[in-house]
Design a protein around this motif. Structure first.
Motif, PDB file in Angstrom:
ATOM      1  N   LEU A   1       0.806  -1.216   0.000  1.00  0.00           N
ATOM      2  CA  LEU A   1       0.000   0.000   0.000  1.00  0.00           C
ATOM      3  C   LEU A   1       0.840   1.268   0.000  1.00  0.00           C
ATOM      4  N   GLU A   2       2.142   1.151   0.281  1.00  0.00           N
ATOM      5  CA  GLU A   2       2.942   2.352   0.481  1.00  0.00           C
ATOM      6  C   GLU A   2       4.192   2.428  -0.388  1.00  0.00           C
ATOM      7  N   ARG A   3       4.479   1.394  -1.189  1.00  0.00           N
ATOM      8  CA  ARG A   3       5.642   1.437  -2.070  1.00  0.00           C
ATOM      9  C   ARG A   3       5.511   0.365  -3.143  1.00  0.00           C
ATOM     10  N   THR A   4       6.384   0.438  -4.137  1.00  0.00           N
ATOM     11  CA  THR A   4       6.385  -0.538  -5.218  1.00  0.00           C
ATOM     12  C   THR A   4       7.170  -1.783  -4.799  1.00  0.00           C
ATOM     13  N   LEU A   5       6.552  -2.934  -4.974  1.00  0.00           N
ATOM     14  CA  LEU A   5       7.232  -4.195  -4.709  1.00  0.00           C
ATOM     15  C   LEU A   5       8.027  -4.617  -5.943  1.00  0.00           C
ATOM     16  N   THR A   6       9.199  -5.159  -5.722  1.00  0.00           N
ATOM     17  CA  THR A   6       9.949  -5.734  -6.837  1.00  0.00           C
ATOM     18  C   THR A   6       9.531  -7.182  -7.021  1.00  0.00           C
ATOM     19  N   GLN A   7       9.639  -7.669  -8.243  1.00  0.00           N
ATOM     20  CA  GLN A   7       9.283  -9.054  -8.496  1.00  0.00           C
ATOM     21  C   GLN A   7      10.187  -9.999  -7.723  1.00  0.00           C
ATOM     22  N   ALA A   8      11.440  -9.582  -7.518  1.00  0.00           N
ATOM     23  CA  ALA A   8      12.393 -10.426  -6.793  1.00  0.00           C
ATOM     24  C   ALA A   8      11.947 -10.647  -5.347  1.00  0.00           C
ATOM     25  N   GLU A   9      11.510  -9.582  -4.661  1.00  0.00           N
ATOM     26  CA  GLU A   9      11.098  -9.771  -3.271  1.00  0.00           C
ATOM     27  C   GLU A   9       9.762 -10.498  -3.190  1.00  0.00           C
ATOM     28  N   VAL A  10       8.895 -10.318  -4.196  1.00  0.00           N
ATOM     29  CA  VAL A  10       7.650 -11.078  -4.236  1.00  0.00           C
ATOM     30  C   VAL A  10       7.953 -12.565  -4.417  1.00  0.00           C
ATOM     31  N   ASN A  11       8.900 -12.874  -5.308  1.00  0.00           N
ATOM     32  CA  ASN A  11       9.265 -14.273  -5.538  1.00  0.00           C
ATOM     33  C   ASN A  11       9.793 -14.925  -4.258  1.00  0.00           C
ATOM     34  N   GLU A  12      10.512 -14.149  -3.466  1.00  0.00           N
ATOM     35  CA  GLU A  12      11.057 -14.673  -2.210  1.00  0.00           C
ATOM     36  C   GLU A  12       9.937 -15.025  -1.236  1.00  0.00           C
ATOM     37  N   VAL A  13       8.950 -14.118  -1.119  1.00  0.00           N
ATOM     38  CA  VAL A  13       7.805 -14.386  -0.248  1.00  0.00           C
ATOM     39  C   VAL A  13       7.012 -15.575  -0.783  1.00  0.00           C
ATOM     40  N   HIS A  14       6.837 -15.618  -2.093  1.00  0.00           N
ATOM     41  CA  HIS A  14       6.085 -16.701  -2.721  1.00  0.00           C
ATOM     42  C   HIS A  14       6.739 -18.056  -2.434  1.00  0.00           C
ATOM     43  N   LYS A  15       8.060 -18.082  -2.474  1.00  0.00           N
ATOM     44  CA  LYS A  15       8.777 -19.318  -2.181  1.00  0.00           C
ATOM     45  C   LYS A  15       8.550 -19.749  -0.729  1.00  0.00           C
ATOM     46  N   GLU A  16       8.481 -18.787   0.188  1.00  0.00           N
ATOM     47  CA  GLU A  16       8.206 -19.119   1.585  1.00  0.00           C
ATOM     48  C   GLU A  16       6.789 -19.678   1.752  1.00  0.00           C
ATOM     49  N   ILE A  17       5.848 -19.146   0.974  1.00  0.00           N
ATOM     50  CA  ILE A  17       4.476 -19.665   1.017  1.00  0.00           C
ATOM     51  C   ILE A  17       4.458 -21.109   0.512  1.00  0.00           C
ATOM     52  N   GLU A  18       5.206 -21.380  -0.538  1.00  0.00           N
ATOM     53  CA  GLU A  18       5.291 -22.747  -1.047  1.00  0.00           C
ATOM     54  C   GLU A  18       5.815 -23.699   0.029  1.00  0.00           C
ATOM     55  N   LYS A  19       6.896 -23.298   0.696  1.00  0.00           N
ATOM     56  CA  LYS A  19       7.476 -24.138   1.741  1.00  0.00           C
ATOM     57  C   LYS A  19       6.474 -24.371   2.871  1.00  0.00           C
ATOM     58  N   ALA A  20       5.779 -23.303   3.253  1.00  0.00           N
ATOM     59  CA  ALA A  20       4.812 -23.417   4.347  1.00  0.00           C
ATOM     60  C   ALA A  20       3.660 -24.341   3.964  1.00  0.00           C
ATOM     61  N   ALA A  21       3.227 -24.282   2.718  1.00  0.00           N
ATOM     62  CA  ALA A  21       2.140 -25.153   2.259  1.00  0.00           C
ATOM     63  C   ALA A  21       2.565 -26.621   2.291  1.00  0.00           C
ATOM     64  N   VAL A  22       3.805 -26.879   1.890  1.00  0.00           N
ATOM     65  CA  VAL A  22       4.327 -28.246   1.932  1.00  0.00           C
ATOM     66  C   VAL A  22       4.380 -28.750   3.368  1.00  0.00           C
ATOM     67  N   ASN A  23       4.914 -27.936   4.269  1.00  0.00           N
ATOM     68  CA  ASN A  23       5.052 -28.341   5.673  1.00  0.00           C
ATOM     69  C   ASN A  23       3.708 -28.489   6.376  1.00  0.00           C
ATOM     70  N   SER A  24       2.753 -27.618   6.028  1.00  0.00           N
ATOM     71  CA  SER A  24       1.472 -27.593   6.741  1.00  0.00           C
ATOM     72  C   SER A  24       0.487 -28.639   6.246  1.00  0.00           C
ATOM     73  N   PHE A  25       0.422 -28.811   4.938  1.00  0.00           N
ATOM     74  CA  PHE A  25      -0.629 -29.643   4.366  1.00  0.00           C
ATOM     75  C   PHE A  25      -0.132 -30.899   3.676  1.00  0.00           C
ATOM     76  N   GLY A  26       1.189 -31.070   3.584  1.00  0.00           N
ATOM     77  CA  GLY A  26       1.735 -32.240   2.928  1.00  0.00           C
ATOM     78  C   GLY A  26       1.519 -32.257   1.430  1.00  0.00           C
ATOM     79  N   VAL A  27       1.387 -31.080   0.814  1.00  0.00           N
ATOM     80  CA  VAL A  27       1.157 -31.004  -0.628  1.00  0.00           C
ATOM     81  C   VAL A  27       2.486 -31.152  -1.375  1.00  0.00           C
TER      82      VAL A  27
END
Length: 442
Positions: free
Chosen positions: A413-439
């Motif tokens: 809401l307050e600045r432009t996100l870079t695709q690189a930092e979004v990709n980093e967060v996205h990768k953490e979401i992937e890891k969390a989904a694997v650990n949480s749900f066994g996907v």
């Protein structure tokens, strides 16, 4: 940070305590909220992100637009209802959001199998306690305290989808107005609230019915209709005070477990009909359970965010939580009746990443709880998550494996996100989904 479901571990973090929940009988986990300890169990589904919203009290922050709308609503009830020169309604704005399941459900006659009780809909602290799902959770305790006309204002917590108009925490105004026979029929003393065969001092001797769509069986038709007229006139007056005398409105029949009859009020806003509140005549069983009574009551509940976003043209519900001075300054030192149109400080671009995964054999596309995934995404990504959509469902024709694809929209809401930092967060979401749900990530 990853979130583990009950099949493995929960990791809860707040300023007071860090703990791990384990299914092992040798360990006992506790949740500390507002300096009080609760034993965690299989119902516990709080996340660190949700815990971080506790005690923010946006409705009481002078620079927040929610505070302005809250004040306008309170002003309307103070000015419209007086007794001996004093306001008829009392206002409760600091009630603890931690309630029991009895308060949130049982006291309000919500059935055991009602979907609002599901873990997928609520933030449970444990089996017996949760973060309130509505301000109505405090209705019975205030009635038991002897109050008859009151407003309850505060934050409520519900697991929900993620988009510009939905957030897991929002703010509600709920109200109850009750009247004795002498008050309701001030000019018609021969009329009664209750049917002749109903004894308000022994309500358990009578089985109240809601089979008649116009009234509860214990109430006379005159009492039900007069209360309905009062209720609707008072609430039309409220929306006119907020949106102007010429606002178009309509009533829609509704169902709520705790009122009968029940209605929703809609206004014609921005070329669409928008629901602004739900209301009805309080079930007499609720009043009776709060103590022997001879009153009839109406109640209503409305969401502050929906009204605030409409009144001030605020496009994204996340802005309510912003601490950016460019946002808050637009509401600083403003009169509560002043017309304000939100002006975007600047517009930052979205970043959109998809996430596809195969579900484990124990889950299917029908049994996987999307709200679990939304909580995980929000907890890892925080407030840069603008929206999460279920984009696709797929069952492999040969191996019958089930797959889901979610589209995640990132925007700060307050600045432009870079695709690189979004990709980093996205990768953490992937890891969390694997650990949480066994996907298995596709």
């Amino acid at each position: 940070m990853s979130i583990r479901n009950i099949k493995s571990n929960f990791l809860f973090i707040n300023k007071l305590q860090c703990f791990k929940y384990s299914t092992s009988p040798k360990s006992v986990a506790t949740v500390t909220l507002n300096e009080k300890n609760f034993i965690a169990d299989e119902y516990t589904n709080l996340t660190p992100k949700i815990i971080s919203y506790l005690n923010r009290n946006l409705h009481l922050q002078p620079n927040n637009p929610l505070c302005l709308v809250r004040q306008r609503i309170v002003k309307y009830f103070y000015s419209s209802f007086t007794h001996g020169g004093n306001p008829t309604f009392s206002v409760y704005e600091n009630l603890s959001p931690i309630v029991t399941t009895k308060q949130n459900f049982d006291d309000l006659l919500i059935p055991e199998d009602h979907p609002s009780r599901a873990k997928s809909d609520c933030y449970y602290i444990n089996r017996n306690n949760l973060l309130r799902g509505h301000m109505t959770a405090h209705q019975s305790e205030l009635l038991r305290a002897g109050l008859d006309n009151f407003l309850m204002i505060g934050d409520v917590y519900r697991r929900d989808e993620i988009d510009s108009s939905h957030f897991p925490v929002f703010h509600q105004v709920d109200a109850v107005r009750s009247q004795l026979k002498e008050q309701l029929f001030e000019n018609h003393r021969g009329l009664n609230i209750f049917e002749p065969d109903f004894d308000p001092m022994h309500p358990s001797d009578y089985k109240n019915s809601i089979d008649d769509p116009t009234k509860q069986s214990c109430h006379t038709l005159e009492a039900a209709k007069l209360m309905e007229t009062q209720l609707k006139n008072h609430l039309i007056g409220l929306v006119q005070a907020l949106f102007g005398e010429d606002i178009k409105h309509r009533w829609v029949d509704a169902y709520f477990p705790f009122t009968h009859p029940s209605w929703e009020l809609e206004i014609f806003y921005d070329n669409n009909w928008m629901e602004v509140l739900g209301c009805g005549i309080v079930r007499n069983e609720i009043l009776a359970n709060a103590g022997p009574n001879n009153t009839i009551a109406y109640a209503f509940g409305l969401g502050l965010e929906r009204l605030t976003m409409a009144l001030y043209k605020i496009p994204d519900i996340r802005l309510m939580w912003s601490t950016d001075s460019g946002f808050l300054s637009q509401f600083h030192d403003k009169g509560i009746d002043e017309k304000i149109t939100y002006k975007p400080v600047s517009v930052y671009p979205q970043c959109v990443n998809d996430l596809s995964f195969w579900l484990p054999p124990s889950l299917t596309i029908d049994t996987f709880m999307c709200n679990d995934f939304y909580d995980l995404v929000r907890d890892v990504g925080g407030d840069i998550i603008e929206q999460v959509k279920l984009k696709d469902k797929f069952i492999h024709p040969k191996n019958k494996k089930h797959s889901l694809c979610f589209s995640i929209v990132y925007r700060h809401l307050e600045r432009t996100l870079t695709q690189a930092e979004v990709n980093e967060v996205h990768k953490e979401i992937e890891k969390a989904a694997v650990n949480s749900f066994g996907v298995v990530i596709r």
